[in-house]
Design a protein around this motif. Structure first.
Motif: not given
Length: 271
Positions: A146-149, A141-142
């Motif tokens: 994108a926005d961390f989920s 994700q990093r």
């Protein structure tokens, strides 16, 4: 007034003839009363060696003074150098102690993990896959930006905890028991295990992975469509890395640590 010479260069004033040791002394020249009262002044030149001696004494005095000054400076700087050396030794001791403590902690952690794998293999490997999938997804994700989920991390961690770790443990046990169990690290055994893993296990577990994730996302109706769209591409991408990685896994890694090895490879690729 007359002057008479009386042996050894001695000049005596006299009038006429005077007896001296029984012999008469004769006047040689006239000495005036003015000359008789004038004191004799003799200029004595200093011998050359005296100047040289004085020069040497002066040079010795200067060198002694400079040596004294340098010794004084050295003595005055000695405490500072000693303090700096003590501080450097102290810092070095702290670093060595920290390094030893870190090595001890790693050694203790590894020893505890090894004992846990031996006593509770399924649970330990399940937890290993849980942390491996969570850490891998955090890195992924990093990288995407994108926005961390958090939910995504939990879904992947759940898959690792309930399926990847326990099923992987069973799968490797089956391979070790069925494929040249008497010579498990021979090249033929390693190649056969790698082929079975990549041709059977990888496609099956890729389908399971997509099905579980879509079910956890709340879209079970998209399971078949996702498998049809992504299965081939995912397996082909898998063949770029994992055949070589599993050859090393089956050749050199002990059976109880293969799940840990797989997770380390996945995390290192993402990082």
């Amino acid at each position: 007034m007359y002057s008479e010479r009386a042996g050894m260069g001695t000049t005596l004033p006299c009038r006429g003839r005077l007896p001296f040791s029984g012999n008469p002394l004769h006047a040689r020249h006239f000495v005036s009363r003015k000359d008789q009262k004038r004191p004799a002044v003799t200029a004595v030149a200093s011998p050359p060696y005296k100047h040289a001696k004085q020069a040497r004494q002066s040079a010795d005095a200067q060198s002694a003074a400079s040596a004294f000054n340098s010794d004084s400076i050295r003595l005055s700087s000695a405490p500072r150098a000693s303090q700096a050396g003590n501080q450097s030794d102290s810092q070095r001791s702290v670093q060595v102690h920290a390094s030893n403590q870190q090595s001890l902690n790693i050694s203790t952690l590894w020893g505890n993990y090894t004992r846990s794998v031996e006593t509770n293999p399924v649970l330990t490997k399940a937890c290993t896959s849980f942390f491996g999938f969570v850490l891998g997804d955090v890195l992924a994700q990093r990288l995407t930006g994108a926005d961390f989920s958090v939910l995504r991390c939990l879904r992947l961690g759940t898959y690792g905890l309930t399926l990847d770790g326990p099923l992987g443990h069973i799968w490797y046990k089956i391979l070790d028991k069925t494929i040249w169990p008497n010579d498990p690290q021979s090249n033929k055994a390693v190649l056969a295990k790698t082929a079975a893993d990549q041709l059977i296990w990888a496609p099956v577990m890729t389908c399971v992975f997509f099905a579980v994730l879509k079910a956890l996302e709340g879209h079970p109706e998209l399971i078949m469509q996702t498998i049809q769209d992504k299965l081939v591409r995912t397996v082909v991408a898998n063949y770029v890395l994992w055949p070589a990685a599993h050859f090393i896994n089956f050749k050199f890694v002990p059976g109880e640590h293969r799940i840990l090895y797989n997770n380390c490879v996945s995390v290192s690729v993402l990082s």
